[in-house]
Design a protein around this motif. Structure first.
Motif, PDB file in Angstrom:
ATOM      1  N   MET A   1      10.521   8.581 -14.215  1.00 15.51           N
ATOM      2  CA  MET A   1      10.940   8.420 -12.824  1.00 15.51           C
ATOM      3  C   MET A   1       9.805   8.564 -11.825  1.00 15.51           C
ATOM      4  SD  MET A   1      13.890   7.541 -13.528  1.00 15.51           S
ATOM      5  CE  MET A   1      14.481   7.241 -11.869  1.00 15.51           C
ATOM      6  N   THR A   2       8.639   9.035 -12.252  1.00 14.22           N
ATOM      7  CA  THR A   2       7.489   9.073 -11.350  1.00 14.22           C
ATOM      8  C   THR A   2       7.098   7.658 -10.914  1.00 14.22           C
ATOM      9  OG1 THR A   2       6.704  11.083 -12.420  1.00 14.22           O
ATOM     10  CG2 THR A   2       5.095   9.862 -11.114  1.00 14.22           C
ATOM     11  N   ARG A   3       7.417   6.664 -11.751  1.00 11.88           N
ATOM     12  CA  ARG A   3       7.078   5.264 -11.437  1.00 11.88           C
ATOM     13  C   ARG A   3       8.077   4.621 -10.471  1.00 11.88           C
ATOM     14  NH1 ARG A   3       6.568   3.552 -17.764  1.00 11.88           N
ATOM     15  NH2 ARG A   3       4.732   4.798 -18.316  1.00 11.88           N
TER      16      ARG A   3
ATOM     17  N   CYS B   1       2.182   1.622 -20.154  1.00  7.31           N
ATOM     18  CA  CYS B   1       3.539   1.338 -19.670  1.00  7.31           C
ATOM     19  C   CYS B   1       4.131   0.146 -20.421  1.00  7.31           C
ATOM     20  CB  CYS B   1       3.524   1.050 -18.173  1.00  7.31           C
ATOM     21  SG  CYS B   1       5.150   0.655 -17.491  1.00  7.31           S
ATOM     22  N   ASP B   2       5.381   0.298 -20.909  1.00  2.09           N
ATOM     23  CA  ASP B   2       6.035  -0.785 -21.638  1.00  2.09           C
ATOM     24  C   ASP B   2       6.296  -2.004 -20.759  1.00  2.09           C
ATOM     25  OD1 ASP B   2       6.268   0.015 -24.291  1.00  2.09           O
ATOM     26  OD2 ASP B   2       7.885   1.397 -23.803  1.00  2.09           O
ATOM     27  N   GLN B   3       6.297  -1.800 -19.443  1.00  3.47           N
ATOM     28  CA  GLN B   3       6.559  -2.916 -18.535  1.00  3.47           C
ATOM     29  C   GLN B   3       5.297  -3.751 -18.308  1.00  3.47           C
ATOM     30  OE1 GLN B   3       9.694  -2.986 -17.643  1.00  3.47           O
ATOM     31  NE2 GLN B   3      10.017  -3.916 -15.648  1.00  3.47           N
ATOM     32  N   GLY B   4       4.148  -3.247 -18.749  1.00  4.30           N
ATOM     33  CA  GLY B   4       2.889  -3.936 -18.513  1.00  4.30           C
ATOM     34  C   GLY B   4       2.893  -5.364 -19.040  1.00  4.30           C
TER      35      GLY B   4
ATOM     36  N   GLU C   1       0.832  -1.200   0.000  1.00  5.12           N
ATOM     37  CA  GLU C   1       0.000   0.000   0.000  1.00  5.12           C
ATOM     38  C   GLU C   1       0.870   1.256   0.000  1.00  5.12           C
ATOM     39  OE1 GLU C   1      -4.117   1.433   2.207  1.00  5.12           O
ATOM     40  OE2 GLU C   1      -2.722   0.124   3.272  1.00  5.12           O
ATOM     41  N   PHE C   2       1.940   1.232   0.774  1.00  4.59           N
ATOM     42  CA  PHE C   2       2.857   2.382   0.795  1.00  4.59           C
ATOM     43  C   PHE C   2       3.560   2.556  -0.554  1.00  4.59           C
ATOM     44  CE2 PHE C   2       2.983   2.084   5.560  1.00  4.59           C
ATOM     45  CZ  PHE C   2       2.509   3.363   5.789  1.00  4.59           C
ATOM     46  N   LEU C   3       3.960   1.442  -1.182  1.00  6.07           N
ATOM     47  CA  LEU C   3       4.653   1.527  -2.468  1.00  6.07           C
ATOM     48  C   LEU C   3       3.762   2.144  -3.544  1.00  6.07           C
ATOM     49  CD1 LEU C   3       6.506  -1.923  -2.633  1.00  6.07           C
ATOM     50  CD2 LEU C   3       7.563   0.321  -2.388  1.00  6.07           C
ATOM     51  N   LEU C   4       2.451   1.902  -3.434  1.00  4.78           N
ATOM     52  CA  LEU C   4       1.535   2.364  -4.471  1.00  4.78           C
ATOM     53  C   LEU C   4       0.988   3.764  -4.202  1.00  4.78           C
ATOM     54  CD1 LEU C   4      -0.485  -0.920  -5.140  1.00  4.78           C
ATOM     55  CD2 LEU C   4       1.306   0.089  -6.554  1.00  4.78           C
ATOM     56  N   ILE C   5       1.340   4.365  -3.053  1.00  2.62           N
ATOM     57  CA  ILE C   5       0.806   5.699  -2.731  1.00  2.62           C
ATOM     58  C   ILE C   5       1.110   6.691  -3.847  1.00  2.62           C
ATOM     59  CG2 ILE C   5       1.122   7.710  -1.227  1.00  2.62           C
ATOM     60  CD1 ILE C   5       1.418   5.797   1.112  1.00  2.62           C
ATOM     61  N   ASN C   6       2.374   6.701  -4.312  1.00  2.00           N
ATOM     62  CA  ASN C   6       2.783   7.670  -5.326  1.00  2.00           C
ATOM     63  C   ASN C   6       2.946   7.067  -6.715  1.00  2.00           C
ATOM     64  OD1 ASN C   6       3.033  10.217  -3.912  1.00  2.00           O
ATOM     65  ND2 ASN C   6       4.688   9.252  -2.756  1.00  2.00           N
ATOM     66  N   HIS C   7       2.679   5.767  -6.859  1.00  2.00           N
ATOM     67  CA  HIS C   7       2.881   5.142  -8.168  1.00  2.00           C
ATOM     68  C   HIS C   7       1.743   5.522  -9.105  1.00  2.00           C
ATOM     69  CE1 HIS C   7       5.090   2.303 -10.643  1.00  2.00           C
ATOM     70  NE2 HIS C   7       3.924   1.888 -11.110  1.00  2.00           N
ATOM     71  N   PRO C   8       2.052   6.028 -10.314  1.00  2.00           N
ATOM     72  CA  PRO C   8       0.989   6.483 -11.223  1.00  2.00           C
ATOM     73  C   PRO C   8       0.208   5.317 -11.826  1.00  2.00           C
ATOM     74  CG  PRO C   8       3.115   6.598 -12.321  1.00  2.00           C
ATOM     75  CD  PRO C   8       3.397   6.202 -10.901  1.00  2.00           C
TER      76      PRO C   8
ATOM     77  N   ARG D   1       2.867  12.338  -6.063  1.00  2.00           N
ATOM     78  CA  ARG D   1       4.002  13.207  -6.383  1.00  2.00           C
ATOM     79  C   ARG D   1       4.450  12.951  -7.826  1.00  2.00           C
ATOM     80  NH1 ARG D   1      10.039  11.547  -4.547  1.00  2.00           N
ATOM     81  NH2 ARG D   1      10.156   9.621  -5.726  1.00  2.00           N
ATOM     82  N   ALA D   2       5.074  13.950  -8.424  1.00  2.00           N
ATOM     83  CA  ALA D   2       5.616  13.819  -9.778  1.00  2.00           C
ATOM     84  C   ALA D   2       7.117  14.094  -9.734  1.00  2.00           C
ATOM     85  CB  ALA D   2       4.932  14.788 -10.722  1.00  2.00           C
ATOM     86  N   VAL D   3       7.866  13.356 -10.543  1.00  2.00           N
ATOM     87  CA  VAL D   3       9.326  13.482 -10.579  1.00  2.00           C
ATOM     88  C   VAL D   3       9.757  13.722 -12.018  1.00  2.00           C
ATOM     89  CG1 VAL D   3      11.524  12.343 -10.046  1.00  2.00           C
ATOM     90  CG2 VAL D   3       9.532  11.908  -8.616  1.00  2.00           C
ATOM     91  N   ASP D   4      10.690  14.636 -12.209  1.00  2.00           N
ATOM     92  CA  ASP D   4      11.200  14.901 -13.563  1.00  2.00           C
ATOM     93  C   ASP D   4      11.928  13.676 -14.113  1.00  2.00           C
ATOM     94  OD1 ASP D   4      10.242  17.461 -13.523  1.00  2.00           O
ATOM     95  OD2 ASP D   4      12.128  18.367 -12.851  1.00  2.00           O
TER      96      ASP D   4
END
Length: 472
Positions: A148-150, A106-109, A93-100, A133-136
């Motif tokens: 890097m947001t992922r 996604c190519d990893q899908g 649950e914590f890992l997915l808090i900020n995961h888009p 959150r978003a990351v450049d």
């Protein structure tokens, strides 16, 4: 494994004997229990920062991360209790808090560790309403795509760059919510093994730029193969759709390439489709005119009748084709086939003069390595990785030839083979128990007299660089 190193433990009330030097996670895998993980990897150092591998240990006050926990005799480990399941769900649950929510694009899908483990170990709903959150995105060069947001900060890519590639150019900057994986100087990765971070990333933060948006995993046909580009026979898997190759990935083989392949191996497939000569040409009046295959074969047949042909087999030709050419050229006499495109010296009827006499797994066990007339970082990055491992095991490395930009320090002896007799090298050879010498085309292509090559072999036997035990 000696009996003294074995201890008795329990895993889910099942008694087993394991090596006391293993971790709890490794013992659980031996017992057949699956432990989820994101940061742990067999070939990298232990980080213990994803906390997904939580297990319960009897009499311990709280759950522990199994990848960092050493074993103790009599330890009782539980991997499937309600407490463990609740702990893993909390971590997920914590890992997915900020995961888009990028899975559809996604190519990893379809081959994503986070996707798989969220399905099996996570909740089916979210309790968070805050903005993610978003990351450049970072620039890691023309081969590795970054979103890097992922990123879940498993640091596999950071440890790979430092420990395997030998170029500590990746790291984590910032703290808490502001932590980011980045290249320190905002530059692309300079390693010849950089594409391996694509396979290592357990989410879609690092993916392949050439493969971007090309296909889904379930659309691809997978073919096991051997690479011909880096001269060590790396084990690879070719993924194709219809007649088109879409990507190349490594297959694990600890005797050769372990789990890594070079960027040349991984991304060379586009050469099969661009600027290819796709039909035969015949020179007429000084220009090359396209013709049909039947016309080309007729012309070749006519020319072969009135000539004494020689055949030069290129360094990218596979063995099957090379054998067919050699068999065909037997029709025109003996000794009319050559495969040395760079004029390398060889000793006739001596197979040791044309092969790599040391098994690749033994390179990392050498305590002294002499590099002559070659740049392993460019010519054979897998071998260079083995040399880097030997350096990390305190091997001394001497270089004869050009001053090279390698990812480990070397003792520069000079640019001539006569430097093999230098005092520093002779002293080191006397102390060495397992020396190794790699002579490349920089010298072999310029040897005018076979006596020079024979002298190299005499030097190798005299200093126990080549022995009967070392030869493959």
């Amino acid at each position: 494994m000696s009996k003294d190193s074995l201890i008795n433990i329990k895993i889910n009330n099942k008694e087993i004997q394991v090596d006391k030097n293993l971790t709890v996670m490794q013992a659980c895998e031996i017992a057949g229990e699956e432990i989820p993980r994101f940061c742990y990897h067999d070939k990298l150092s232990i980080a213990g920062n994803c906390r997904m591998c939580l297990v319960e240990i009897e009499k311990a006050p709280k759950l522990v991360s199994s990848c960092t926990m050493p074993l103790m005799d009599g330890m009782s480990i539980i991997t499937n209790s309600d407490k463990v399941k609740a702990g893993r769900k909390g971590v997920m649950e914590f890992l997915l808090i900020n995961h888009p929510l990028d899975c559809p694009i996604c190519d990893q899908g379809g081959e994503c560790d986070l996707q798989d483990q969220a399905m099996y170990y996570g909740f089916d709903k979210s309790r968070y309403q805050e903005n993610k959150r978003a990351v450049d995105n970072k620039n890691m060069g023309p081969l590795v795509n970054t979103i890097m947001t992922r990123c879940i900060h498993c640091t596999r890519c950071v440890r790979f760059a430092t420990e395997v590639a030998g170029v500590p150019e990746l790291g984590m900057l910032g703290r808490g919510e502001n932590a980011e994986i980045t290249t320190y100087l905002e530059q692309s990765i300079t390693s010849e093994l950089s594409g391996n971070v694509i396979d290592l990333c357990p989410v879609g933060a690092l993916t392949s730029k050439p493969y971007q948006f090309k296909a889904r995993p379930w659309e691809l046909k997978r073919t096991d193969s051997i690479d011909i580009f880096d001269a060590v026979g790396s084990n690879i898997r070719i993924d194709s759709r219809a007649q088109e190759i879409l990507r190349v990935t490594p297959r694990a083989n600890d005797l050769i390439n372990e789990e890594w392949i070079t960027d040349k191996v991984r991304f060379n497939y586009d050469g099969y489709y661009q600027q290819r000569i796709d039909q035969p040409y015949i020179r007429k009046n000084g220009t090359l005119d396209p013709v049909t295959w039947s016309d080309a074969i007729k012309s070749l047949k006519q020319k072969l009748k009135n000539s004494k042909p020689l055949s030069l087999i290129g360094d990218q030709v596979d063995i099957e084709t090379g054998y067919a050419i050699k068999k065909f050229m037997k029709n025109f006499g003996d000794n009319n086939v050559e495969c040395r495109t760079d004029n390398q010296a060889i000793i006739q009827n001596n197979v040791e003069s044309i092969r790599f006499n040391t098994p690749l797994t033994e390179i990392e066990n050498a305590d002294l390595i002499i590099i002559g007339g070659t740049n392993p970082r460019i010519e054979a990055p897998i071998i260079n990785h083995k040399i880097f491992k030997a350096y990390n095991n305190f091997a001394e490395i001497f270089n004869i030839g050009e001053n090279l930009d390698l990812n480990y320090p070397t003792h520069q002896l000079g640019e001539d083979l006569s430097n093999l007799n230098s005092e520093d090298l002779q002293k080191a050879l006397k102390k060495s128990k397992n020396p190794l010498m790699i002579i490349g085309s920089g010298f072999l292509s310029n040897i005018q007299d076979v006596k020079t090559l024979k002298a190299l072999f005499e030097f190798s036997y005299k200093n126990k660089i080549i022995t009967e035990e070392k030869i493959i």
